[in-house]
Write an enzyme that holds these catalytic residues in place. Structure first.
Site, PDB file in Angstrom:
ATOM      1  N   ASP A  20      23.771  47.246  39.998  1.00 25.55           N
ATOM      2  CA  ASP A  20      24.061  48.132  38.567  1.00 25.55           C
ATOM      3  C   ASP A  20      23.306  47.394  37.592  1.00 25.55           C
ATOM      4  OD1 ASP A  20      25.462  45.669  39.226  1.00 25.55           O
ATOM      5  OD2 ASP A  20      27.177  45.967  37.682  1.00 25.55           O
ATOM      6  N   GLU A  58      38.781  47.650  42.296  1.00 25.70           N
ATOM      7  CA  GLU A  58      37.479  47.223  42.673  1.00 25.70           C
ATOM      8  C   GLU A  58      36.430  47.994  43.401  1.00 25.70           C
ATOM      9  OE1 GLU A  58      35.809  44.845  41.250  1.00 25.70           O
ATOM     10  OE2 GLU A  58      34.202  44.289  42.304  1.00 25.70           O
ATOM     11  N   GLU A 105      24.236  34.738  37.625  1.00 20.60           N
ATOM     12  CA  GLU A 105      25.357  34.372  36.886  1.00 20.60           C
ATOM     13  C   GLU A 105      25.049  33.649  35.848  1.00 20.60           C
ATOM     14  OE1 GLU A 105      28.250  35.833  37.185  1.00 20.60           O
ATOM     15  OE2 GLU A 105      28.245  36.900  39.108  1.00 20.60           O
ATOM     16  N   GLU A 163      33.423  46.953  32.144  1.00 21.28           N
ATOM     17  CA  GLU A 163      32.661  48.085  32.271  1.00 21.28           C
ATOM     18  C   GLU A 163      33.344  49.346  31.613  1.00 21.28           C
ATOM     19  OE1 GLU A 163      33.041  45.752  34.684  1.00 21.28           O
ATOM     20  OE2 GLU A 163      30.765  44.990  34.801  1.00 21.28           O
TER      21      GLU A 163
END
Ligand SMILES: *[C@@H]1O[C@H](CO)[C@@H](O)[C@H](O)[C@H]1NC(C)=O
Ligand SMILES: *[C@@H]1O[C@H](CO)[C@@H](O)[C@H](O)[C@H]1NC(C)=O
Ligand SMILES: *[C@@H]1O[C@H](CO)[C@@H](O)[C@H](O)[C@H]1NC(C)=O
Ligand SMILES: *[C@@H]1O[C@H](CO)[C@@H](O)[C@H](O)[C@H]1NC(C)=O
Length: 484
Positions: free
Chosen positions: A309, A402, A144, A423
Protein backbone atom coordinates in the site's frame (compact mmCIF):
# COMPACT_ATOMS: atom_id res chain seq x y z
CA UNK A 1 5.71 11.46 -23.97
CA UNK A 2 4.77 13.49 -20.93
CA UNK A 3 2.04 12.23 -18.71
CA UNK A 4 -0.73 14.48 -17.43
CA UNK A 5 -0.31 15.94 -13.97
CA UNK A 6 -2.79 16.67 -11.25
CA UNK A 7 -3.56 20.32 -10.67
CA UNK A 8 -1.65 22.24 -8.00
CA UNK A 9 1.95 22.98 -7.24
CA UNK A 10 4.58 20.84 -5.61
CA UNK A 11 4.64 21.65 -1.91
CA UNK A 12 7.75 23.01 -0.25
CA UNK A 13 9.45 21.50 2.78
CA UNK A 14 6.65 20.15 4.92
CA UNK A 15 5.66 16.61 5.45
CA UNK A 16 2.53 16.33 3.43
CA UNK A 17 -0.10 15.04 5.81
CA UNK A 18 0.66 17.31 8.73
CA UNK A 19 0.74 20.25 6.36
CA UNK A 20 -2.66 19.37 4.97
CA UNK A 21 -4.12 18.91 8.44
CA UNK A 22 -2.72 22.17 9.68
CA UNK A 23 -3.92 23.98 6.58
CA UNK A 24 -7.39 22.54 6.98
CA UNK A 25 -7.61 23.36 10.66
CA UNK A 26 -5.96 26.77 10.81
CA UNK A 27 -7.51 27.76 7.49
CA UNK A 28 -10.96 27.03 8.90
CA UNK A 29 -10.25 29.01 12.04
CA UNK A 30 -8.87 31.98 10.15
CA UNK A 31 -11.89 32.09 7.91
CA UNK A 32 -13.95 32.68 11.05
CA UNK A 33 -17.36 31.35 10.23
CA UNK A 34 -17.98 27.66 9.78
CA UNK A 35 -19.43 27.06 6.35
CA UNK A 36 -23.17 26.55 6.28
CA UNK A 37 -23.02 23.12 4.74
CA UNK A 38 -25.94 21.41 6.39
CA UNK A 39 -24.03 19.89 9.29
CA UNK A 40 -24.29 22.80 11.70
CA UNK A 41 -21.82 24.74 13.77
CA UNK A 42 -22.88 23.43 17.17
CA UNK A 43 -22.62 19.85 16.02
CA UNK A 44 -19.15 20.46 14.61
CA UNK A 45 -18.03 22.00 17.88
CA UNK A 46 -19.51 19.10 19.83
CA UNK A 47 -17.67 16.58 17.64
CA UNK A 48 -14.44 18.54 17.86
CA UNK A 49 -14.55 18.46 21.65
CA UNK A 50 -15.37 14.78 21.61
CA UNK A 51 -12.29 14.04 19.53
CA UNK A 52 -10.13 16.21 21.81
CA UNK A 53 -11.38 14.19 24.79
CA UNK A 54 -10.49 10.97 22.98
CA UNK A 55 -7.00 12.17 22.21
CA UNK A 56 -6.30 13.12 25.79
CA UNK A 57 -7.86 9.94 27.14
CA UNK A 58 -5.40 7.95 25.02
CA UNK A 59 -2.45 10.30 25.54
CA UNK A 60 -2.83 10.87 29.29
CA UNK A 61 -3.10 7.15 29.95
CA UNK A 62 -0.02 6.54 27.83
CA UNK A 63 1.93 9.20 29.71
CA UNK A 64 0.74 7.91 33.08
CA UNK A 65 1.16 4.18 32.61
CA UNK A 66 3.52 3.53 29.71
CA UNK A 67 5.84 6.45 28.93
CA UNK A 68 8.79 6.33 28.23
CA UNK A 69 8.12 2.82 26.94
CA UNK A 70 6.81 2.43 23.41
CA UNK A 71 3.11 1.70 23.69
CA UNK A 72 0.27 1.50 26.20
CA UNK A 73 -1.50 -1.68 27.20
CA UNK A 74 -4.84 -0.12 28.06
CA UNK A 75 -6.58 -3.10 29.67
CA UNK A 76 -3.88 -3.76 32.25
CA UNK A 77 -2.60 -0.17 32.32
CA UNK A 78 0.91 -1.28 31.59
CA UNK A 79 3.31 -0.95 28.65
CA UNK A 80 5.01 -2.77 25.85
CA UNK A 81 8.34 -1.96 24.21
CA UNK A 82 7.06 -2.85 20.82
CA UNK A 83 9.44 -1.12 18.42
CA UNK A 84 11.60 -4.24 18.23
CA UNK A 85 8.54 -6.47 17.88
CA UNK A 86 6.74 -4.64 15.09
CA UNK A 87 6.39 -7.01 12.19
CA UNK A 88 8.68 -9.49 13.98
CA UNK A 89 6.42 -12.48 13.51
CA UNK A 90 8.81 -14.99 15.01
CA UNK A 91 9.73 -12.66 17.87
CA UNK A 92 13.41 -13.31 17.23
CA UNK A 93 16.38 -11.38 18.55
CA UNK A 94 14.41 -9.44 21.12
CA UNK A 95 16.66 -7.21 23.20
CA UNK A 96 17.12 -8.09 26.85
CA UNK A 97 17.67 -4.67 28.23
CA UNK A 98 15.62 -2.37 26.06
CA UNK A 99 13.33 0.15 27.74
CA UNK A 100 11.62 1.59 24.72
CA UNK A 101 12.00 4.72 22.61
CA UNK A 102 8.95 6.68 23.82
CA UNK A 103 7.44 5.72 20.47
CA UNK A 104 3.91 6.91 21.26
CA UNK A 105 5.19 10.29 22.45
CA UNK A 106 7.27 10.74 19.29
CA UNK A 107 4.24 9.91 17.18
CA UNK A 108 1.96 12.21 19.20
CA UNK A 109 4.04 15.38 18.81
CA UNK A 110 2.59 16.56 15.51
CA UNK A 111 -0.93 15.83 16.79
CA UNK A 112 -0.27 18.00 19.84
CA UNK A 113 0.52 20.90 17.52
CA UNK A 114 -2.53 20.23 15.35
CA UNK A 115 -4.62 20.27 18.55
CA UNK A 116 -2.97 23.52 19.65
CA UNK A 117 -1.23 22.20 22.77
CA UNK A 118 2.16 23.86 22.31
CA UNK A 119 3.05 23.58 25.98
CA UNK A 120 2.86 19.79 25.99
CA UNK A 121 4.57 19.69 22.60
CA UNK A 122 7.48 21.65 24.01
CA UNK A 123 7.69 19.43 27.08
CA UNK A 124 7.83 16.33 24.85
CA UNK A 125 10.45 17.81 22.52
CA UNK A 126 12.71 18.74 25.43
CA UNK A 127 12.32 15.37 27.11
CA UNK A 128 13.28 13.55 23.92
CA UNK A 129 16.17 15.93 23.25
CA UNK A 130 17.77 14.98 26.53
CA UNK A 131 16.72 11.36 26.96
CA UNK A 132 16.22 9.58 23.65
CA UNK A 133 19.05 7.39 22.39
CA UNK A 134 19.28 4.93 19.54
CA UNK A 135 22.47 3.31 20.74
CA UNK A 136 20.56 0.22 21.80
CA UNK A 137 21.01 -3.45 21.00
CA UNK A 138 17.59 -3.74 19.35
CA UNK A 139 16.79 -5.34 15.99
CA UNK A 140 14.13 -3.15 14.42
CA UNK A 141 12.07 -3.23 11.26
CA UNK A 142 13.40 -0.55 8.93
CA UNK A 143 10.00 0.28 7.44
CA UNK A 144 8.21 0.64 10.80
CA UNK A 145 11.07 2.56 12.39
CA UNK A 146 11.24 4.88 9.39
CA UNK A 147 7.54 5.75 9.21
CA UNK A 148 7.03 6.04 12.95
CA UNK A 149 10.26 7.24 14.56
CA UNK A 150 12.16 8.99 11.78
CA UNK A 151 8.96 10.49 10.34
CA UNK A 152 7.82 11.53 13.83
CA UNK A 153 11.13 13.21 14.62
CA UNK A 154 11.34 15.06 11.31
CA UNK A 155 7.80 16.40 11.38
CA UNK A 156 8.24 17.43 15.04
CA UNK A 157 11.52 19.14 14.14
CA UNK A 158 9.82 21.20 11.43
CA UNK A 159 7.01 22.12 13.80
CA UNK A 160 9.43 22.91 16.63
CA UNK A 161 11.30 25.33 14.39
CA UNK A 162 8.06 27.17 13.77
CA UNK A 163 6.45 27.01 17.17
CA UNK A 164 9.05 26.62 19.92
CA UNK A 165 11.26 29.41 18.67
CA UNK A 166 8.14 31.57 18.75
CA UNK A 167 7.63 30.71 22.39
CA UNK A 168 11.11 30.83 23.83
CA UNK A 169 14.17 32.02 22.01
CA UNK A 170 17.10 29.64 21.97
CA UNK A 171 15.31 26.71 23.58
CA UNK A 172 15.15 24.74 20.39
CA UNK A 173 18.41 24.32 18.53
CA UNK A 174 17.63 21.42 16.21
CA UNK A 175 17.87 18.69 18.85
CA UNK A 176 15.29 16.53 17.07
CA UNK A 177 17.07 16.93 13.75
CA UNK A 178 20.26 15.69 15.40
CA UNK A 179 18.38 12.67 16.70
CA UNK A 180 16.92 12.07 13.24
CA UNK A 181 20.41 12.22 11.69
CA UNK A 182 21.66 9.80 14.31
CA UNK A 183 18.84 7.39 13.45
CA UNK A 184 19.29 7.87 9.71
CA UNK A 185 22.97 6.94 10.02
CA UNK A 186 21.93 3.69 11.68
CA UNK A 187 19.65 2.91 8.71
CA UNK A 188 22.39 3.24 6.09
CA UNK A 189 24.08 -0.18 6.56
CA UNK A 190 20.76 -1.86 5.62
CA UNK A 191 21.21 -0.50 2.07
CA UNK A 192 24.64 -2.05 1.57
CA UNK A 193 23.43 -4.86 -0.67
CA UNK A 194 24.36 -5.72 -4.27
CA UNK A 195 20.97 -4.41 -5.43
CA UNK A 196 20.69 -1.37 -3.19
CA UNK A 197 17.43 -2.82 -1.86
CA UNK A 198 17.55 -2.57 1.94
CA UNK A 199 17.33 -5.41 4.41
CA UNK A 200 13.99 -5.37 6.24
CA UNK A 201 15.72 -5.61 9.62
CA UNK A 202 18.63 -3.84 11.22
CA UNK A 203 20.14 -3.77 14.67
CA UNK A 204 20.33 -0.14 15.77
CA UNK A 205 23.65 -0.65 17.52
CA UNK A 206 25.39 -3.28 15.41
CA UNK A 207 23.96 -2.97 11.89
CA UNK A 208 22.79 -5.91 9.79
CA UNK A 209 22.91 -9.07 11.88
CA UNK A 210 24.54 -12.34 10.91
CA UNK A 211 22.24 -14.62 8.88
CA UNK A 212 19.63 -11.88 8.62
CA UNK A 213 16.65 -12.69 6.39
CA UNK A 214 17.00 -11.34 2.86
CA UNK A 215 13.25 -11.30 2.27
CA UNK A 216 11.44 -7.99 2.35
CA UNK A 217 8.25 -6.41 1.03
CA UNK A 218 7.46 -3.85 -1.64
CA UNK A 219 6.52 -1.35 1.07
CA UNK A 220 9.77 -2.10 2.89
CA UNK A 221 11.78 -0.92 -0.15
CA UNK A 222 9.42 1.65 -1.59
CA UNK A 223 8.26 3.65 1.45
CA UNK A 224 11.41 5.36 2.63
CA UNK A 225 11.82 8.31 0.31
CA UNK A 226 9.64 10.86 2.14
CA UNK A 227 11.45 10.64 5.46
CA UNK A 228 14.95 9.95 4.14
CA UNK A 229 14.56 12.57 1.42
CA UNK A 230 13.38 15.15 3.94
CA UNK A 231 16.27 14.20 6.23
CA UNK A 232 18.78 14.87 3.46
CA UNK A 233 17.21 18.20 2.54
CA UNK A 234 17.20 19.32 6.18
CA UNK A 235 20.64 18.05 7.19
CA UNK A 236 22.51 18.77 3.96
CA UNK A 237 23.76 15.16 3.88
CA UNK A 238 22.64 13.60 0.61
CA UNK A 239 23.27 9.96 1.60
CA UNK A 240 19.80 9.22 3.02
CA UNK A 241 17.89 10.44 -0.01
CA UNK A 242 20.35 8.77 -2.38
CA UNK A 243 19.97 5.40 -0.63
CA UNK A 244 16.16 5.56 -0.61
CA UNK A 245 15.99 6.72 -4.22
CA UNK A 246 18.35 4.00 -5.42
CA UNK A 247 16.17 1.38 -3.69
CA UNK A 248 13.01 2.86 -5.18
CA UNK A 249 14.47 2.95 -8.70
CA UNK A 250 15.63 -0.64 -8.38
CA UNK A 251 12.19 -1.73 -7.15
CA UNK A 252 10.51 0.07 -10.03
CA UNK A 253 12.90 -1.57 -12.51
CA UNK A 254 11.59 -4.93 -11.26
CA UNK A 255 7.99 -4.18 -12.35
CA UNK A 256 6.40 -6.47 -14.90
CA UNK A 257 5.61 -5.54 -18.49
CA UNK A 258 2.11 -4.70 -17.17
CA UNK A 259 3.64 -2.14 -14.75
CA UNK A 260 2.60 -4.21 -11.74
CA UNK A 261 4.83 -4.98 -8.75
CA UNK A 262 4.71 -8.06 -6.54
CA UNK A 263 4.50 -8.25 -2.78
CA UNK A 264 7.72 -9.77 -1.43
CA UNK A 265 11.25 -9.98 -2.82
CA UNK A 266 14.83 -10.89 -2.03
CA UNK A 267 17.24 -8.01 -1.40
CA UNK A 268 20.36 -9.91 -2.46
CA UNK A 269 19.13 -11.32 -5.76
CA UNK A 270 16.58 -8.62 -6.62
CA UNK A 271 14.05 -11.34 -7.55
CA UNK A 272 10.41 -11.50 -6.62
CA UNK A 273 9.27 -14.10 -4.11
CA UNK A 274 5.53 -13.39 -4.16
CA UNK A 275 4.19 -12.36 -7.58
CA UNK A 276 0.68 -11.55 -6.45
CA UNK A 277 0.07 -7.84 -6.73
CA UNK A 278 -2.38 -5.66 -4.83
CA UNK A 279 -2.90 -2.29 -3.20
CA UNK A 280 -3.17 -3.40 0.43
CA UNK A 281 -1.57 -5.98 2.65
CA UNK A 282 -0.18 -8.94 0.79
CA UNK A 283 -1.57 -12.39 1.19
CA UNK A 284 0.81 -15.21 1.85
CA UNK A 285 -0.07 -18.51 3.40
CA UNK A 286 3.02 -18.37 5.57
CA UNK A 287 1.76 -15.14 6.93
CA UNK A 288 -1.58 -16.45 8.17
CA UNK A 289 0.15 -19.42 9.75
CA UNK A 290 2.54 -17.12 11.57
CA UNK A 291 -0.31 -15.06 12.93
CA UNK A 292 -2.05 -18.11 14.35
CA UNK A 293 1.14 -19.38 15.95
CA UNK A 294 1.90 -16.03 17.51
CA UNK A 295 -1.64 -15.65 18.76
CA UNK A 296 -1.34 -19.04 20.45
CA UNK A 297 1.90 -18.29 22.21
CA UNK A 298 1.76 -14.65 23.06
CA UNK A 299 -1.93 -13.94 23.23
CA UNK A 300 -1.33 -10.92 21.07
CA UNK A 301 -1.53 -10.11 17.40
CA UNK A 302 1.03 -8.15 15.49
CA UNK A 303 0.67 -5.77 12.65
CA UNK A 304 1.55 -7.30 9.34
CA UNK A 305 4.20 -5.73 7.19
CA UNK A 306 4.15 -7.70 3.93
CA UNK A 307 2.31 -4.87 2.18
CA UNK A 308 2.33 -2.84 -0.97
CA UNK A 309 0.00 0.00 0.00
CA UNK A 310 2.47 2.65 1.04
CA UNK A 311 4.55 2.16 -2.12
CA UNK A 312 1.82 3.99 -4.08
CA UNK A 313 1.24 6.52 -1.33
CA UNK A 314 4.92 7.45 -1.19
CA UNK A 315 5.22 7.92 -4.95
CA UNK A 316 2.46 10.52 -5.14
CA UNK A 317 3.46 12.21 -1.89
CA UNK A 318 7.13 12.30 -2.95
CA UNK A 319 5.98 14.09 -6.09
CA UNK A 320 4.02 16.58 -4.00
CA UNK A 321 6.83 17.08 -1.47
CA UNK A 322 9.89 17.14 -3.75
CA UNK A 323 8.29 18.08 -7.08
CA UNK A 324 10.37 15.72 -9.19
CA UNK A 325 8.73 14.46 -12.38
CA UNK A 326 10.38 11.08 -11.91
CA UNK A 327 8.03 10.30 -9.00
CA UNK A 328 5.02 11.41 -10.94
CA UNK A 329 5.94 9.26 -13.94
CA UNK A 330 6.37 6.17 -11.75
CA UNK A 331 3.16 6.87 -9.88
CA UNK A 332 1.14 7.52 -12.99
CA UNK A 333 2.19 4.25 -14.65
CA UNK A 334 1.63 2.29 -11.44
CA UNK A 335 -1.77 3.89 -10.86
CA UNK A 336 -3.01 3.19 -14.39
CA UNK A 337 -1.92 -0.45 -14.06
CA UNK A 338 -3.83 -0.80 -10.78
CA UNK A 339 -6.97 0.72 -12.27
CA UNK A 340 -6.67 -1.55 -15.28
CA UNK A 341 -5.78 -4.90 -13.71
CA UNK A 342 -6.84 -4.80 -10.06
CA UNK A 343 -10.02 -2.77 -10.07
CA UNK A 344 -13.39 -4.44 -10.17
CA UNK A 345 -16.07 -1.77 -9.79
CA UNK A 346 -15.48 -0.21 -6.38
CA UNK A 347 -13.24 -3.08 -5.22
CA UNK A 348 -9.62 -3.95 -5.75
CA UNK A 349 -8.51 -7.57 -5.92
CA UNK A 350 -5.01 -8.96 -6.24
CA UNK A 351 -3.56 -10.17 -9.51
CA UNK A 352 -0.47 -11.97 -10.70
CA UNK A 353 1.96 -9.23 -11.73
CA UNK A 354 3.10 -11.26 -14.75
CA UNK A 355 -0.29 -12.07 -16.29
CA UNK A 356 -2.74 -9.65 -14.69
CA UNK A 357 -4.96 -12.60 -13.72
CA UNK A 358 -6.91 -12.25 -10.49
CA UNK A 359 -5.45 -14.18 -7.55
CA UNK A 360 -7.20 -13.15 -4.33
CA UNK A 361 -10.57 -11.44 -3.96
CA UNK A 362 -10.16 -9.83 -0.60
CA UNK A 363 -10.75 -6.51 1.04
CA UNK A 364 -8.04 -5.54 3.50
CA UNK A 365 -8.45 -2.64 5.87
CA UNK A 366 -5.14 -1.17 4.65
CA UNK A 367 -6.73 -0.72 1.22
CA UNK A 368 -9.01 1.91 2.73
CA UNK A 369 -6.23 4.48 2.17
CA UNK A 370 -6.81 4.25 -1.59
CA UNK A 371 -9.78 6.64 -1.82
CA UNK A 372 -7.69 9.24 0.05
CA UNK A 373 -4.89 8.82 -2.46
CA UNK A 374 -7.36 9.11 -5.33
CA UNK A 375 -8.70 12.31 -3.80
CA UNK A 376 -5.19 13.79 -3.68
CA UNK A 377 -4.97 12.90 -7.33
CA UNK A 378 -8.31 14.50 -8.18
CA UNK A 379 -10.10 11.24 -9.01
CA UNK A 380 -12.93 12.08 -6.60
CA UNK A 381 -15.67 10.06 -8.32
CA UNK A 382 -13.68 6.81 -8.09
CA UNK A 383 -12.67 7.65 -4.51
CA UNK A 384 -16.28 8.26 -3.52
CA UNK A 385 -17.40 4.96 -5.02
CA UNK A 386 -14.83 2.86 -3.13
CA UNK A 387 -15.20 4.84 0.06
CA UNK A 388 -18.94 4.10 0.13
CA UNK A 389 -18.29 0.37 -0.19
CA UNK A 390 -15.75 0.45 2.61
CA UNK A 391 -18.27 2.30 4.71
CA UNK A 392 -20.86 -0.42 4.06
CA UNK A 393 -18.44 -3.00 5.43
CA UNK A 394 -17.63 -0.71 8.36
CA UNK A 395 -21.34 -0.39 9.16
CA UNK A 396 -21.90 -4.12 8.87
CA UNK A 397 -19.26 -4.94 11.49
CA UNK A 398 -19.06 -1.68 13.44
CA UNK A 399 -15.42 -1.23 12.36
CA UNK A 400 -13.35 -2.47 9.39
CA UNK A 401 -12.12 -6.05 9.74
CA UNK A 402 -8.50 -6.60 8.74
CA UNK A 403 -9.47 -8.91 5.89
CA UNK A 404 -12.79 -9.70 4.31
CA UNK A 405 -13.33 -12.32 1.62
CA UNK A 406 -15.20 -10.60 -1.19
CA UNK A 407 -15.83 -13.82 -3.10
CA UNK A 408 -17.46 -15.50 -0.09
CA UNK A 409 -18.92 -12.38 1.54
CA UNK A 410 -17.41 -13.36 4.88
CA UNK A 411 -14.61 -12.60 7.32
CA UNK A 412 -11.18 -14.10 6.82
CA UNK A 413 -10.84 -17.06 9.24
CA UNK A 414 -7.92 -15.57 11.19
CA UNK A 415 -7.57 -11.92 10.29
CA UNK A 416 -10.66 -10.65 12.07
CA UNK A 417 -8.99 -7.90 14.03
CA UNK A 418 -9.24 -4.10 13.95
CA UNK A 419 -6.10 -2.57 15.47
CA UNK A 420 -7.42 1.03 15.55
CA UNK A 421 -6.16 1.63 12.03
CA UNK A 422 -6.40 5.12 10.50
CA UNK A 423 -6.84 4.47 6.78
CA UNK A 424 -10.62 4.72 6.51
CA UNK A 425 -10.78 7.86 8.67
CA UNK A 426 -7.99 9.42 6.59
CA UNK A 427 -9.83 8.82 3.33
CA UNK A 428 -12.98 10.30 4.85
CA UNK A 429 -10.99 13.40 5.84
CA UNK A 430 -9.57 13.88 2.35
CA UNK A 431 -12.94 13.39 0.68
CA UNK A 432 -14.53 15.95 2.97
CA UNK A 433 -11.77 18.47 2.30
CA UNK A 434 -12.14 17.97 -1.44
CA UNK A 435 -15.93 18.05 -1.65
CA UNK A 436 -17.18 19.76 1.57
CA UNK A 437 -20.07 17.30 1.31
CA UNK A 438 -21.46 17.10 4.88
CA UNK A 439 -22.14 13.41 4.35
CA UNK A 440 -18.46 12.75 5.07
CA UNK A 441 -18.80 14.54 8.41
CA UNK A 442 -21.55 12.08 9.24
CA UNK A 443 -19.24 9.21 8.33
CA UNK A 444 -16.60 10.79 10.58
CA UNK A 445 -19.17 10.96 13.35
CA UNK A 446 -19.96 7.27 12.88
CA UNK A 447 -16.24 6.41 13.08
CA UNK A 448 -15.87 8.41 16.28
CA UNK A 449 -19.00 6.77 17.68
CA UNK A 450 -17.71 3.25 16.94
CA UNK A 451 -14.29 3.94 18.42
CA UNK A 452 -15.83 5.23 21.64
CA UNK A 453 -18.44 2.50 21.85
CA UNK A 454 -16.29 -0.54 21.08
CA UNK A 455 -12.71 0.36 21.93
CA UNK A 456 -12.69 2.89 24.77
CA UNK A 457 -11.75 1.44 28.14
CA UNK A 458 -10.76 3.13 31.40
CA UNK A 459 -7.07 2.85 30.54
CA UNK A 460 -7.18 4.15 26.95
CA UNK A 461 -8.34 2.68 23.64
CA UNK A 462 -7.91 -1.03 22.99
CA UNK A 463 -7.56 -2.81 19.65
CA UNK A 464 -10.27 -5.26 18.69
CA UNK A 465 -9.09 -8.83 18.39
CA UNK A 466 -12.17 -10.21 16.66
CA UNK A 467 -14.80 -8.01 15.07
CA UNK A 468 -17.38 -10.81 15.18
CA UNK A 469 -17.29 -10.89 19.00
CA UNK A 470 -15.76 -7.44 19.67
CA UNK A 471 -13.34 -9.09 22.06
CA UNK A 472 -10.61 -6.60 22.90
CA UNK A 473 -6.87 -6.86 22.90
CA UNK A 474 -4.49 -5.21 25.37
CA UNK A 475 -2.78 -2.87 22.91
CA UNK A 476 -3.08 0.80 21.98
CA UNK A 477 -0.92 1.22 18.89
CA UNK A 478 1.19 4.35 18.65
CA UNK A 479 -0.35 5.28 15.32
CA UNK A 480 -3.75 5.71 16.97
CA UNK A 481 -2.60 9.07 18.32
CA UNK A 482 -0.74 10.23 15.25
CA UNK A 483 -2.94 9.00 12.44
CA UNK A 484 -6.39 7.83 13.48
C1 LIG B 1 16.35 -0.47 31.36
O1 LIG B 1 15.82 -0.30 32.65
C2 LIG B 1 16.41 -1.13 33.61
C3 LIG B 1 15.63 -0.94 34.91
O2 LIG B 1 15.43 0.41 35.19
C4 LIG B 1 17.89 -0.76 33.76
O3 LIG B 1 18.51 -1.60 34.71
C5 LIG B 1 18.56 -0.93 32.40
O4 LIG B 1 19.90 -0.49 32.46
C6 LIG B 1 17.83 -0.14 31.34
N1 LIG B 1 18.40 -0.44 30.03
C7 LIG B 1 19.01 0.46 29.27
C8 LIG B 1 19.52 -0.01 27.95
O5 LIG B 1 19.17 1.61 29.62
C1 LIG C 1 15.05 13.18 31.06
O1 LIG C 1 14.55 12.07 31.79
C2 LIG C 1 14.67 12.21 33.20
C3 LIG C 1 14.18 10.90 33.81
O2 LIG C 1 12.89 10.61 33.39
C4 LIG C 1 13.86 13.41 33.67
O3 LIG C 1 14.01 13.60 35.06
C5 LIG C 1 14.35 14.66 32.94
O4 LIG C 1 13.55 15.77 33.29
C6 LIG C 1 14.28 14.44 31.43
N1 LIG C 1 14.78 15.61 30.73
C7 LIG C 1 13.97 16.55 30.22
C8 LIG C 1 14.64 17.71 29.56
O5 LIG C 1 12.75 16.49 30.26
C1 LIG D 1 24.72 -18.42 10.71
O1 LIG D 1 24.57 -19.55 9.90
C2 LIG D 1 25.66 -20.45 9.95
C3 LIG D 1 25.45 -21.54 8.92
O2 LIG D 1 24.15 -22.05 9.02
C4 LIG D 1 25.80 -21.00 11.37
O3 LIG D 1 26.90 -21.88 11.48
C5 LIG D 1 25.97 -19.83 12.34
O4 LIG D 1 25.97 -20.31 13.69
C6 LIG D 1 24.86 -18.83 12.19
N1 LIG D 1 25.12 -17.64 13.01
C7 LIG D 1 24.23 -17.14 13.86
C8 LIG D 1 24.65 -15.93 14.65
O5 LIG D 1 23.12 -17.62 14.02
C1 LIG E 1 -20.82 10.01 -4.11
O1 LIG E 1 -21.73 8.97 -4.40
C2 LIG E 1 -23.07 9.23 -4.01
C3 LIG E 1 -23.88 7.98 -4.26
O2 LIG E 1 -23.67 7.47 -5.52
C4 LIG E 1 -23.58 10.46 -4.76
O3 LIG E 1 -24.90 10.76 -4.34
C5 LIG E 1 -22.66 11.64 -4.46
O4 LIG E 1 -23.06 12.77 -5.20
C6 LIG E 1 -21.24 11.29 -4.81
N1 LIG E 1 -20.34 12.37 -4.42
C7 LIG E 1 -19.30 12.73 -5.15
C8 LIG E 1 -18.46 13.86 -4.61
O5 LIG E 1 -18.99 12.19 -6.20
Amino acid sequence: MRSPRPPGHPASARLVVVALLLAALTGGAAAGAVRSDGYGRARKLHMKNKVLDMFYHAYDNYMAYAFPHDELKPLTRSFTDSLSELGNLNLEHLPQDYNGSALTLVESLSSLVVLGNLKEFERGVLWLSENLTFDVDARINLFECNIRLLGGLISAHLLAKDYISQLKDGLYHDQLLHLAVNLGNRFLPAFETPTGLPYAWINLKYGVMENETTETSTSGCGSLILEMGALSRLSGDSRYEAAALRALRKLWSMRSSLNLVGTTLDVLTGKWIEYSSGIGAGNTILFSVCLIVIALYTNDFYIMIAGVDSFFEYLIKAYILFGSDEYWDMFHSAYLAVQKYLRHGPWYHEADMRTGEATYWQLTSLQAFWPGLQTLLGDVAAANLSHREFYNVWQRFGVLPERYLLDYGMLHPTEKYYPLRPEFAESTFYLYQATKDPWYLEVGEAIVGSLNYYTKVDGGFASIRDVSTMKLEDHQHSFFLSET
